[in-house]
Enzyme design. Structure first.
Site, PDB file in Angstrom:
ATOM      1  N   GLY A 112      -3.316  -7.782   0.052  1.00 37.55           N
ATOM      2  CA  GLY A 112      -1.677  -8.802  -0.345  1.00 37.55           C
ATOM      3  C   GLY A 112      -1.446  -9.675   0.359  1.00 37.55           C
ATOM      4  N   ARG A 113      -2.367  -9.484   1.704  1.00 36.12           N
ATOM      5  CA  ARG A 113      -1.779 -10.249   2.833  1.00 36.12           C
ATOM      6  C   ARG A 113      -2.856 -10.573   3.892  1.00 36.12           C
ATOM      7  NH1 ARG A 113       1.901  -7.552   7.200  1.00 36.12           N
ATOM      8  NH2 ARG A 113       0.754  -5.112   6.767  1.00 36.12           N
ATOM      9  N   ASP A 145       5.536 -11.788   0.224  1.00 36.03           N
ATOM     10  CA  ASP A 145       5.606 -12.245   1.484  1.00 36.03           C
ATOM     11  C   ASP A 145       3.964 -13.163   1.965  1.00 36.03           C
ATOM     12  OD1 ASP A 145       5.347 -11.078   3.404  1.00 36.03           O
ATOM     13  OD2 ASP A 145       7.140 -11.888   4.356  1.00 36.03           O
ATOM     14  N   ASP A 272      -6.567   3.919  -0.780  1.00 33.88           N
ATOM     15  CA  ASP A 272      -6.721   2.551  -0.460  1.00 33.88           C
ATOM     16  C   ASP A 272      -7.092   2.183   1.397  1.00 33.88           C
ATOM     17  OD1 ASP A 272      -4.075   3.229  -1.033  1.00 33.88           O
ATOM     18  OD2 ASP A 272      -3.270   1.096   0.025  1.00 33.88           O
ATOM     19  N   ASP A 282      -6.597   0.406   9.502  1.00 30.93           N
ATOM     20  CA  ASP A 282      -5.097   0.091   8.471  1.00 30.93           C
ATOM     21  C   ASP A 282      -4.042   1.230   9.096  1.00 30.93           C
ATOM     22  OD1 ASP A 282      -3.388  -1.068   7.348  1.00 30.93           O
ATOM     23  OD2 ASP A 282      -4.882  -0.725   5.098  1.00 30.93           O
TER      24      ASP A 282
HETATM   25  P1  AMP Z   1      -0.761  -1.246   3.537  1.00 27.84           P
HETATM   26  O1  AMP Z   1       0.291  -0.884   3.762  1.00 27.84           O
HETATM   27  O2  AMP Z   1      -0.999  -2.064   4.995  1.00 27.84           O
HETATM   28  O3  AMP Z   1      -1.907  -0.290   3.345  1.00 27.84           O
HETATM   29  O4  AMP Z   1      -0.193  -2.240   2.262  1.00 27.84           O
HETATM   30  C1  AMP Z   1      -0.904  -1.705   0.676  1.00 27.84           C
HETATM   31  C2  AMP Z   1      -0.169  -2.676   0.365  1.00 27.84           C
HETATM   32  O5  AMP Z   1       0.118  -3.407   0.540  1.00 27.84           O
HETATM   33  C3  AMP Z   1      -1.824  -3.836  -0.149  1.00 27.84           C
HETATM   34  O6  AMP Z   1      -1.840  -3.892  -1.368  1.00 27.84           O
HETATM   35  C4  AMP Z   1      -1.223  -4.735   0.750  1.00 27.84           C
HETATM   36  O7  AMP Z   1      -1.606  -5.612   1.074  1.00 27.84           O
HETATM   37  C5  AMP Z   1       0.376  -5.078   0.380  1.00 27.84           C
HETATM   38  N1  AMP Z   1       0.688  -5.357   1.261  1.00 27.84           N
HETATM   39  C6  AMP Z   1       1.660  -5.505   2.122  1.00 27.84           C
HETATM   40  N2  AMP Z   1       2.140  -6.090   2.887  1.00 27.84           N
HETATM   41  C7  AMP Z   1       3.018  -7.238   2.728  1.00 27.84           C
HETATM   42  C8  AMP Z   1       2.861  -8.367   2.187  1.00 27.84           C
HETATM   43  N3  AMP Z   1       3.969  -8.449   3.453  1.00 27.84           N
HETATM   44  N4  AMP Z   1       2.873  -8.913   1.443  1.00 27.84           N
HETATM   45  C9  AMP Z   1       1.985  -9.086   0.498  1.00 27.84           C
HETATM   46  N5  AMP Z   1       1.578  -7.607  -0.062  1.00 27.84           N
HETATM   47  C10 AMP Z   1       1.409  -7.378   1.030  1.00 27.84           C
HETATM   48 MG    MG Z   2      -3.412  -0.807   3.086  1.00 30.00          MG
END
Ligand code: AMP
Ligand code: MG
Length: 507
Positions: A112-113, A145, A272, A282
């Site tokens: 997502g980012r 975002d 994930d 991560d």
């Molecule tokens: P994470 O907690 O970093 O492992 O992220 C979990 C999911 O949320 C993943 O699919 C990320 O790409 C998405 N994600 C986290 N932060 C954002 C953000 N600011 N905008 C879009 N997607 C996000």
């Molecule tokens: Mg992640």
């Protein structure tokens, strides 16, 4: 089956790579093997330009190892490329599709980012993903975002590089840029982008995505790709997919044992966030334990302690079971036989973990031989540390003088009794003291990224633009087994007023 090394005999390939390494000047050599996967696994995604990129961290040794043009990247060109404002030659930016169990609940996710620029072919002939984290919205952004705040990106940079220096398989960090823009989290924060480098970004969640999508051809393509990229030697096994699952399980057991040995708590072991490459990936609300307590949880979002220190091995096994489920259609035989094959791998995990952990702990105690009573010896020490609320890292590091007087727990009768038993066990092995000490000092770090130091260094950078404390801490952490010359501030446990009880992903 895909052959990522090409079709040349091994010998010829080695010679070609050596001469290429000698003659090629550093350059971007981006490849795109991941995009050979069916289209369901990726979507084009272009980094969104940022206002005023400034390079605040650049990992020169890593750039060199990747065969990248270090000098030009250290200057304005680096700020352009690591912010996504300029694409390096040969980049074909994409976002990857994946799913995952987040705190036990299945969700469709995707980058997502994060945007993958491509895979750099290193001078050694290996492929490394180059990914920009925080580079803007992608087709998988949902309501996010697409951006990241400076604090969490510096945190990932610092801890991943510390893990690497500790000798633990991990993704690496090549750069952080500040974007000159704000991101809204709990108020406005400086925005930043991290360049992450990894053996791949394949996750257990990528397999769960393929299984959920339900196209058997796609699942097989993903498994073949994973074999070719990470386990080419298994491609010729009689049952390559079962072999893949078994090898991943064994490697995962080893990885978690290494986390436990240094007191690392990942914090968000969602499927994930579990890489098929065997790397730690991560870094969100992760942290290292100060005082030994197996119940320790830092993550502010982990309300029920699902990812507590003592749960990391059982959770890894749970995650392995999710991978096994996703792979079922590829496992040998009819469904019942496939389930049986999967269960065998899952059931082996606790023993594999226990053995790996015992191996780590024996090394920490300067033991070379395996004896049945070792588990008891280690458990008694840990119980004593817990009871005394002793610092985990220092309690092990200070054992290596072998003299009880040098130890902070010298006055503790339980510890004194344990120390005597341990010395007897060492004497029975009859290894020279210097050999024992040398082994202990390469297994027990003198410095870890202590939370209070991590937090204050991130605060100075985020709130005051002062990167001094961050770079000093990073410097010390790149040599964690070296105690000489390290100022006390880096090795002292936190004072009660400095203790950090919660960490935030802050995303
Ligand atoms: P994470 O907690 O970093 O492992 O992220 C979990 C999911 O949320 C993943 O699919 C990320 O790409 C998405 N994600 C986290 N932060 C954002 C953000 N600011 N905008 C879009 N997607 C996000
Ligand atoms: Mg992640």
């Amino acid at each position: 089956m895909l052959n990522l090394a090409g079709n040349l005999p091994g010998h010829t390939l080695l010679l070609m790579e050596q001469s290429a390494a000698q003659t090629k000047s550093p350059a971007w050599q981006l490849e795109h093997s991941y995009t050979t996967l069916p289209s369901a696994f990726h979507q084009a995604a272009h980094p969104e330009a940022v206002a005023a990129p400034q390079l605040c961290c650049f990992n020169r040794p890593l750039a060199r190892a990747l065969g990248l043009p270090e000098e030009s990247l250290a200057g304005a060109a680096g700020a352009g490329i690591f912010s996504g404002n300029t694409l390096p030659p040969g980049a074909r930016p994409i976002a990857q599709a994946y799913a995952g169990h987040q705190f036990g609940h299945f969700t469709l996710l995707g980058d997502g980012r994060a945007i993958l620029l491509g895979e750099q072919r290193t001078p050694e002939g290996e492929l490394r993903d180059i990914q920009l984290k925080g580079a803007g919205r992608t087709p998988f952004s949902r309501r996010g975002d697409g951006r990241a705040a400076l604090g969490p990106m510096l945190r990932e940079y610092l801890i991943s590089e510390a893990m690497h220096a500790l000798g633990i398989p991990t993704t690496r960090s090549l750069a952080v840029v500040t974007t000159g823009e704000s991101v809204l989290r709990d108020g406005a924060n400086p925005g930043a982008i991290l360049t992450r480098v990894s053996k791949s970004h394949l996750r257990i969640g990528t397999f769960e995505y393929a299984a959920a999508e339900g196209d058997p051809g796609d699942l097989r393509a993903l498994a073949d790709y994973t074999l070719a990229r990470h386990y080419p030697e298994l491609s010729e096994a009689p049952q390559p997919y079962a072999a893949l699952l078994a090898r991943f399980g064994a490697d995962l057991a080893g990885l978690i044992a290494r986390w436990q040995a240094v007191g690392f708590i990942h914090g968000v072991m969602n499927t994930d966030n579990m890489a098929l490459s065997g790397e730690t990936i991560d870094y969100g609300p992760c942290a290292f334990m100060d005082a030994y307590n197996p119940e320790t949880v830092f993550s502010s979002i982990d309300h029920h302690g699902r990812y507590a220190y003592r749960k990391q091995a059982p959770i890894a096994q749970w995650n392995l079971a999710r991978l096994a489920e996703a792979l079922l259609p590829l496992l040998p035989g009819q469904r019942a036989a496939a389930i049986d094959c999967a269960n065998q791998v899952i059931e082996r995990f606790p023993k594999q973990y226990e053995e790996a952990w015992l191996g780590q702990m024996r090394t920490k105690l300067g033991l070379f031989e395996a004896k049945a009573e070792d588990a008891g010896l280690i458990d008694r020490l840990l119980a004593c540390l817990q009871e005394a609320r002793a610092d985990y890292t220092n309690s092990f590091r200070l054992l290596s003088t072998l003299q009880i007087e040098d130890h902070p727990l010298a006055g503790n009768p339980t510890f004194a009794k344990w120390h005597g038993a341990w010395r007897l066990r060492l004497e029975a092995e009859a290894k020279p003291e210097s050999t024992v000490q040398a082994q202990m000092d390469t297994a027990n770090p003198a410095v870890i990224p202590r939370n209070h130091l991590v937090e204050t260094s991130l605060q100075a950078a985020s709130e005051a633009g002062d990167f001094g404390p961050f770079h000093s801490l990073l410097q010390v952490l790149t040599n964690p087994y070296q105690a000489e010359g390290v100022p006390d501030t880096y090795t002292k446990p936190p004072e009660p007023s400095e203790r950090v009880y919660q960490t935030f992903c802050g995303t």
